[in-house]
Design a protein around this motif. Sequence first.
Motif, short mmCIF file in Angstrom:
data_model
loop_
_atom_site.label_atom_id
_atom_site.label_comp_id
_atom_site.label_asym_id
_atom_site.label_seq_id
_atom_site.Cartn_x
_atom_site.Cartn_y
_atom_site.Cartn_z
N TYR A 110 17.23 35.98 -25.50
CA TYR A 110 16.55 35.38 -24.77
C TYR A 110 17.11 33.96 -23.28
CZ TYR A 110 13.94 38.19 -27.71
OH TYR A 110 12.89 39.51 -27.91
N GLU A 111 17.62 33.89 -24.21
CA GLU A 111 18.13 32.57 -23.85
C GLU A 111 18.20 33.01 -22.32
OE1 GLU A 111 22.22 34.44 -25.70
OE2 GLU A 111 19.98 34.28 -25.78
N ALA A 114 15.57 32.70 -20.36
CA ALA A 114 14.99 31.68 -20.42
C ALA A 114 15.77 31.09 -19.11
CB ALA A 114 14.99 30.55 -21.77
N TYR A 130 9.07 32.20 -25.12
CA TYR A 130 9.77 31.57 -26.05
C TYR A 130 9.01 31.93 -27.66
CZ TYR A 130 12.26 27.70 -23.43
OH TYR A 130 12.72 27.20 -22.58
N SER A 133 9.62 35.75 -28.60
CA SER A 133 10.13 35.91 -29.81
C SER A 133 11.15 34.69 -30.65
CB SER A 133 12.09 35.90 -28.30
OG SER A 133 12.06 34.07 -27.86
N ARG A 135 10.58 31.36 -30.97
CA ARG A 135 11.74 30.25 -30.67
C ARG A 135 11.29 29.27 -30.57
NH1 ARG A 135 16.57 31.95 -28.15
NH2 ARG A 135 16.38 29.54 -26.74
N TRP A 136 10.22 28.84 -31.64
CA TRP A 136 8.85 27.48 -31.45
C TRP A 136 10.42 26.60 -31.74
CZ3 TRP A 136 5.59 29.92 -31.42
CH2 TRP A 136 5.21 31.36 -32.05
N ASP A 138 12.08 25.18 -29.21
CA ASP A 138 12.22 25.62 -27.39
C ASP A 138 10.41 25.42 -27.37
OD1 ASP A 138 15.30 25.25 -27.28
OD2 ASP A 138 14.92 27.60 -28.09
N ALA A 139 9.88 25.68 -27.59
CA ALA A 139 8.54 25.79 -27.16
C ALA A 139 8.08 25.15 -27.91
CB ALA A 139 7.27 27.00 -28.08
N VAL A 153 1.16 27.27 -27.08
CA VAL A 153 1.87 27.54 -27.79
C VAL A 153 1.74 26.98 -29.70
CG1 VAL A 153 4.03 26.42 -28.87
CG2 VAL A 153 3.77 26.44 -26.77
N TYR A 157 1.75 29.87 -33.01
CA TYR A 157 2.53 29.79 -34.03
C TYR A 157 1.85 29.32 -36.00
CZ TYR A 157 5.68 26.46 -36.88
OH TYR A 157 6.29 25.96 -37.93
#
Length: 314
Positions: A110-111, A114, A130, A133, A135-136, A138-139, A153, A157
Amino acid sequence: MYKKSGNEAKAMAMFSDLRQFENAKDFLTSSDPKNVKGLIKRQAEWCKSTNDPGSAIDLYMAAAAFSEAIEIAGKQKWTDKLVEIMRQLDKSYVDELRSCAQHFKDFGKYEFAAESYEKLGELNSLAELYIESHRWQDAFSLCEEHPEFKECVYIPYANFLAENDKFDEAQEAYYIAGKPTEAVKVLEKLTHNAVAERRYDDASYYFWKLSMAYLKLASQAQTRGSEEEVTKYLDKFQDYQHRAEIYYVYQTLHRYTEEPFTSHLPEALFNMARFLLHNLSQEIPYGISKVSIFVCSSKTKQKHGCLQDGSPRV
């Protein structure tokens, strides 16, 4: 002969057909750039057909045929090659960068996905990545830089937290997302669970939070000029304030009937029972046993001689 007659392109094509690419390159110096790329692509196709994907990728990249290079690297699941290709591309290669991002997502990298979206400047896709995946952090960082993504977002979440039984955190996330009614629904779920599990202290706390949530909704409704909603929300506020008091007191009596010891004086327990019986003259809230209240009242009166006129009769 082709060279002497000035037909270098034909000579190059002939050697290409014969798969003699090194000989064909001798005719590239004065050839048209399109022919140069064409020769390299034909050599790449030959490598691909002879099961030499690494060479094929390098040749496609040399010919700026990035789509073909990405296709092979993706099929081979060569993340390093995909990263190398992606980092050579600028944002004008929209389809190619999107293709790279999709492969990275499929591989769980995922990085790098992104990074692909960042090169494109596609913040919507970045936010979706984000969220998908989980990736909270980062979100959340994205939301700090671009507040317009806050609702986008925080609602997923909050749903994620609720699905994983983290209702307290979910309730806060809904508030951040600007969805107070969804936050109230989560609080109601929390409250029901607390009562069902006989966690009456928690139930009291959640009823208090519910009352304050409805008070806030009433304030917002008043700002909108909706008197009907104001009345409805204030009724809820008063009802939940009352229930918070009931469950807070009932927790002590429940523990007294379930456990052998208590830190409360009998007179205090007796007055708690009186309070509850006085306030439960009509509706009995879910999870509360009026029998337990009577038992507590009776035990404390008989043991300490608390029976007086006006006290509850058993």
